[in-house]
Write a protein that holds these residues in place. Sequence first.
Motif, PDB file in Angstrom:
ATOM      1  N   SER A 176       0.701  -1.150   0.277  1.00 48.72           N
ATOM      2  CA  SER A 176      -0.294  -0.165   0.044  1.00 48.72           C
ATOM      3  C   SER A 176       0.839   1.176   0.381  1.00 48.72           C
ATOM      4  O   SER A 176       0.666   1.615   0.558  1.00 48.72           O
TER       5      SER A 176
ATOM      6  N   TRP B 188      -3.689  -1.377  -4.977  1.00 48.94           N
ATOM      7  CA  TRP B 188      -4.949  -0.911  -4.568  1.00 48.94           C
ATOM      8  C   TRP B 188      -4.830  -0.847  -6.188  1.00 48.94           C
ATOM      9  O   TRP B 188      -5.164  -0.727  -7.098  1.00 48.94           O
TER      10      TRP B 188
ATOM     11  N   PRO C 183      -5.389   4.208  -8.144  1.00 51.31           N
ATOM     12  CA  PRO C 183      -5.467   2.385  -8.409  1.00 51.31           C
ATOM     13  C   PRO C 183      -4.766   2.074  -9.682  1.00 51.31           C
ATOM     14  O   PRO C 183      -5.373   3.445 -10.600  1.00 51.31           O
TER      15      PRO C 183
END
Length: 290
Positions: free
Chosen positions: A176, A209, A239
């Motif tokens: 992340s 993501w 993302p």
Amino acid sequence: MSGSKQTGSRMTRGEESPDVREAPARVNIARASITRVYDALLGGKDNFQVDRDMMARFLSLDPGFVRVVQDRRDFIMRATRYLAGQLGVCQFLDVGATLPEKDNPHDVAQRLNREATMVYVSMDPGVLAHGRAQVADNDRTHMVEADFRNPQQLVEHPVVAKHLNFDEPVAVFVVSTLQHVRPESDPAGILAGYVDLLAPGSYVVFGHWYDPGAEDPGLSELAHDLNDVYRDAGVGAWPRSRAEIEGMLTGLELLDPGLAILADWWPDGPRLHQLARSQHLALGAVGVKR
């Protein structure tokens, strides 16, 4: 992450922590911090109203968003147990350290492998302050202030170079983090930089993501709506498609089950609840450099 020994100055998760308390030096309590938002979602107390406001926006889009943050933490812990306990890895580098929990990757690694050394990297003042207080009495766990976007410079940091030997296998956690790197800063190139510096037999624990695009327009819309919350708070987030994420993992041999939803990467048991929509947007993998 949290230390093996508690210090008197560190608030536990059961204590009250009103916003009027003194914040660690350099902490900006007027702007949301992703690490503090995650702390709030996990029931922590090291957060402020601005962080809880951002949390509320996430939960308004998907009440199950808290499970994404839990998935991230659980994925890291499962990977750590496997690497330290089953494969005997004894060197760990986490370039996306978050606020301390009751149990943390270094705690897990060092319970399973007494020789395990962990170096956490962050640029978040709160993470650094709490982390350093927690690991002060642990001579095999260290906190470093550095920019993970420059792998060579990070590896050459005096603390990293002192405690980790990159001529031997190292497990690097990049979970992340690259989703917050803009495309023009070459996130794939950043990860490739780490892979190039690793010795054969090293591992990368990776999370990102996901935007399913036309494959699932509803989930894609949710990904972008959640992303708007990040950006409104001044935190860039991008993302990416499965193909883009897979492209970042070039040079690694992925362990079974490959690139998967975080909740599906070797779960601790059978699934008891249906996945929340946002849980489908968090992908992860563990790869080895041969």
